[in-house]
Design a protein around this motif. Structure first.
Motif, PDB file in Angstrom:
ATOM      1  N   TYR A   1      12.921  -9.075  -4.543  1.00 25.92           N
ATOM      2  CA  TYR A   1      11.998  -7.381  -4.479  1.00 25.92           C
ATOM      3  C   TYR A   1      12.740  -6.581  -3.557  1.00 25.92           C
ATOM      4  O   TYR A   1      12.378  -5.178  -3.904  1.00 25.92           O
ATOM      5  N   ASN A   2      13.315  -7.307  -2.277  1.00 23.03           N
ATOM      6  CA  ASN A   2      13.074  -5.994  -1.162  1.00 23.03           C
ATOM      7  C   ASN A   2      13.968  -5.430  -1.612  1.00 23.03           C
ATOM      8  O   ASN A   2      13.650  -4.185  -1.436  1.00 23.03           O
ATOM      9  N   PRO A   3      15.152  -5.131  -2.300  1.00 23.13           N
ATOM     10  CA  PRO A   3      15.475  -3.951  -2.919  1.00 23.13           C
ATOM     11  C   PRO A   3      14.509  -2.980  -3.447  1.00 23.13           C
ATOM     12  O   PRO A   3      15.261  -1.830  -3.936  1.00 23.13           O
ATOM     13  N   GLN A   4      13.985  -2.896  -4.184  1.00 24.14           N
ATOM     14  CA  GLN A   4      13.423  -2.391  -4.967  1.00 24.14           C
ATOM     15  C   GLN A   4      12.469  -1.046  -4.450  1.00 24.14           C
ATOM     16  O   GLN A   4      11.508  -0.730  -5.068  1.00 24.14           O
ATOM     17  N   PHE A   5      11.992  -1.585  -2.801  1.00 22.48           N
ATOM     18  CA  PHE A   5      11.448  -0.754  -1.888  1.00 22.48           C
ATOM     19  C   PHE A   5      10.839   0.820  -2.577  1.00 22.48           C
ATOM     20  O   PHE A   5      12.669   1.380  -2.051  1.00 22.48           O
ATOM     21  N   GLN A   6      10.266   1.501  -3.019  1.00 24.69           N
ATOM     22  CA  GLN A   6      11.363   2.885  -3.355  1.00 24.69           C
ATOM     23  C   GLN A   6      10.455   3.960  -1.615  1.00 24.69           C
ATOM     24  O   GLN A   6      11.236   4.955  -1.107  1.00 24.69           O
ATOM     25  N   VAL A   7       9.679   3.421  -0.569  1.00 27.11           N
ATOM     26  CA  VAL A   7       9.708   4.061   0.519  1.00 27.11           C
ATOM     27  C   VAL A   7       9.677   3.146   1.243  1.00 27.11           C
ATOM     28  O   VAL A   7       9.862   3.461   2.845  1.00 27.11           O
ATOM     29  N   TYR A   8       8.903   2.116   1.850  1.00 27.21           N
ATOM     30  CA  TYR A   8       8.973   1.268   2.726  1.00 27.21           C
ATOM     31  C   TYR A   8       9.965   0.763   3.882  1.00 27.21           C
ATOM     32  O   TYR A   8      11.028   0.717   2.930  1.00 27.21           O
TER      33      TYR A   8
ATOM     34  N   LEU B   1      -0.445  -0.385  -7.829  1.00 26.21           N
ATOM     35  CA  LEU B   1      -1.099  -0.633  -7.704  1.00 26.21           C
ATOM     36  C   LEU B   1      -0.978  -2.340  -8.117  1.00 26.21           C
ATOM     37  O   LEU B   1       0.385  -3.177  -7.407  1.00 26.21           O
ATOM     38  N   VAL B   2      -0.808  -2.501  -9.109  1.00 33.03           N
ATOM     39  CA  VAL B   2      -1.147  -4.050 -10.627  1.00 33.03           C
ATOM     40  C   VAL B   2      -0.185  -4.073 -10.466  1.00 33.03           C
ATOM     41  O   VAL B   2       1.200  -5.051 -10.725  1.00 33.03           O
ATOM     42  N   THR B   3       0.832  -3.313 -11.338  1.00 28.08           N
ATOM     43  CA  THR B   3       2.059  -2.836 -11.622  1.00 28.08           C
ATOM     44  C   THR B   3       3.043  -3.612 -10.795  1.00 28.08           C
ATOM     45  O   THR B   3       4.149  -4.556 -10.679  1.00 28.08           O
ATOM     46  N   ILE B   4       2.947  -2.633  -9.839  1.00 31.49           N
ATOM     47  CA  ILE B   4       3.955  -3.278  -7.929  1.00 31.49           C
ATOM     48  C   ILE B   4       3.783  -4.676  -8.201  1.00 31.49           C
ATOM     49  O   ILE B   4       4.752  -5.652  -7.197  1.00 31.49           O
ATOM     50  N   LEU B   5       2.585  -5.056  -6.889  1.00 31.04           N
ATOM     51  CA  LEU B   5       2.478  -6.473  -7.024  1.00 31.04           C
ATOM     52  C   LEU B   5       2.655  -7.399  -8.292  1.00 31.04           C
ATOM     53  O   LEU B   5       3.655  -8.435  -7.762  1.00 31.04           O
ATOM     54  N   GLN B   6       2.800  -7.280  -9.663  1.00 27.57           N
ATOM     55  CA  GLN B   6       3.046  -8.239  -9.859  1.00 27.57           C
ATOM     56  C   GLN B   6       4.382  -8.251 -10.991  1.00 27.57           C
ATOM     57  O   GLN B   6       5.349  -9.297 -11.053  1.00 27.57           O
TER      58      GLN B   6
ATOM     59  N   SER C   1       0.856  -1.334  -0.188  1.00 30.70           N
ATOM     60  CA  SER C   1      -0.203  -0.088  -0.069  1.00 30.70           C
ATOM     61  C   SER C   1       0.860   1.208  -0.407  1.00 30.70           C
ATOM     62  O   SER C   1       0.603   1.692  -1.349  1.00 30.70           O
ATOM     63  N   ASN C   2       2.007   1.536   0.282  1.00 33.04           N
ATOM     64  CA  ASN C   2       2.733   2.186   0.566  1.00 33.04           C
ATOM     65  C   ASN C   2       3.658   2.012  -0.664  1.00 33.04           C
ATOM     66  O   ASN C   2       3.827   3.655  -1.370  1.00 33.04           O
ATOM     67  N   GLU C   3       3.460   1.583  -1.208  1.00 28.56           N
ATOM     68  CA  GLU C   3       4.107   1.644  -2.487  1.00 28.56           C
ATOM     69  C   GLU C   3       3.484   2.183  -3.737  1.00 28.56           C
ATOM     70  O   GLU C   3       3.965   2.872  -4.294  1.00 28.56           O
ATOM     71  N   ALA C   4       2.624   1.565  -3.073  1.00 30.82           N
ATOM     72  CA  ALA C   4       1.553   2.308  -4.921  1.00 30.82           C
ATOM     73  C   ALA C   4       1.200   3.481  -4.414  1.00 30.82           C
ATOM     74  O   ALA C   4       0.996   4.136  -5.538  1.00 30.82           O
ATOM     75  N   LEU C   5       0.872   3.924  -3.197  1.00 30.76           N
ATOM     76  CA  LEU C   5       0.693   5.494  -3.159  1.00 30.76           C
ATOM     77  C   LEU C   5       1.476   6.448  -3.553  1.00 30.76           C
ATOM     78  O   LEU C   5       1.522   7.146  -4.048  1.00 30.76           O
ATOM     79  N   PHE C   6       2.411   5.731  -3.300  1.00 35.30           N
ATOM     80  CA  PHE C   6       3.996   6.667  -3.655  1.00 35.30           C
ATOM     81  C   PHE C   6       3.810   6.484  -5.081  1.00 35.30           C
ATOM     82  O   PHE C   6       4.471   7.929  -5.779  1.00 35.30           O
ATOM     83  N   ARG C   7       4.122   5.677  -5.849  1.00 40.07           N
ATOM     84  CA  ARG C   7       4.094   5.725  -7.203  1.00 40.07           C
ATOM     85  C   ARG C   7       3.066   6.305  -7.444  1.00 40.07           C
ATOM     86  O   ARG C   7       3.075   6.878  -8.611  1.00 40.07           O
TER      87      ARG C   7
END
Length: 297
Positions: free
Chosen positions: A258-265, A230-235, A200-206
């Motif tokens: 995927y862990n290194p891909q987080f932008q804000v979390y 949201l869909v893109t990040i989950l996929q 949810s954090n990542e989708a809201l940021f994007r």
């Protein structure tokens, strides 16, 4: 807590390595993790063939050949782990592990089995002598259910964002007229199934939306942007291995990619990768919200 990507990766692994196998033996090491008296649970599950494994939100469903289902939710700390001891049933290691399982020595198992992601709560020994562990089900559970019980439980869930029938237009209609802040609404499984704090954090940021933005202030264009993000990040997370650090099996070097891909979390105090503004953290709806005060409005 495992969310859609992590549970989808579990589903994929289980279908490859567990589907079609018989549950030869069962050991319940934490009685509160199952929905029946432990002896009755073992008797109900033992000898059953696993026909398929599916996912709904954060739930994994094992379809058994007696028409019943095993429904598991990992909650915060729960994990699954497969120990593939196929063709090793006469080895000293296999005999020692089996003895400790049957005697209920959960702590001994953690010391003996490298990579075991927690204290075993329930253990399945399959007919190829591989062992499936359900670990750390302190808040999570594994329930043996009839079809009507399963449907009642899953009927409480909202739409799954990866359901091919769930589109941006329906998402926009779903949030229209709702009250409150967007992040708690997005994490409520009765609204959207399977989305937790991380994604949810990542989708809201994007999508450029603050976690505290009131739903009434979200335009249709913002709603579509949020759904697509949201869909893109989950996929992407599923494709790269999800967020969990604990592997599914000793050979698993994919999980957690995927862990290194987080932008804000969980990047509080670090610079935004877009604008270099310091990432902030606040509490929203009882959960930590991570955001960029410049990129999100």
């Amino acid at each position: 807590m495992p969310e859609i990507p992590e549970m989808e990766i579990y589903r994929d692994y289980l279908n490859k390595w567990v589907k079609g196998k018989e549950i030869k033996k069962v050991k319940v090491l934490r009685v509160k993790s199952v929905n029946m008296e432990s002896t009755a649970f073992c008797q109900s599950v033992m000898g059953k063939l696993i026909r398929a494994i599916t996912r709904r939100g954060k739930y994994i469903i094992f379809h058994l050949d007696d028409g019943h289902f095993l429904l598991t939710h990992m909650m915060l700390d729960g994990r699954m782990f497969l120990l593939p001891l196929t063709n090793q049933k006469n080895s000293p290691e296999f005999k020692e592990i089996m003895s400790e399982i049957l005697e209920g020595k959960a702590e001994d198992l953690r010391q003996r089995i490298k990579g075991l992601p927690g204290k075993p709560s329930v253990v399945f020994i399959l007919n190829d002598d591989s062992i499936l562990f359900f670990c750390s089900l302190t808040l999570g559970y594994l329930h043996y259910l009839r079809q009507d019980e399963l449907e009642s439980k899953l009927g409480e869930l909202g739409s799954d964002p990866l359901d091919s029938q769930f589109k941006a237009l329906e998402f926009t209609r779903l949030i229209k007229g709702k009250r409150g802040m967007i992040k708690p609404w997005l994490m409520n499984p009765k609204n959207i199934a399977g989305v937790g704090n991380a994604y949810s954090n990542e989708a809201l940021f994007r999508a450029g939306i603050l976690p505290t933005r009131l739903i009434s202030a979200i335009s249709d264009a913002d709603s579509v942007a949020l759904f697509n993000a949201l869909v893109t990040i989950l996929q992407d997370s599923i494709r790269l291995g999800g967020d969990m650090e604990e592997p599914f099996a000793p050979w698993d070097d994919f999980t957690g990619g995927y862990n290194p891909q987080f932008q804000v979390y969980e990047r509080t105090g670090e610079p935004c990768l877009n604008c270099k503004t310091v990432i902030k953290k606040s509490e929203v709806g009882g959960r930590n919200a991570f955001y960029c005060p410049h990129c999100q409005k």
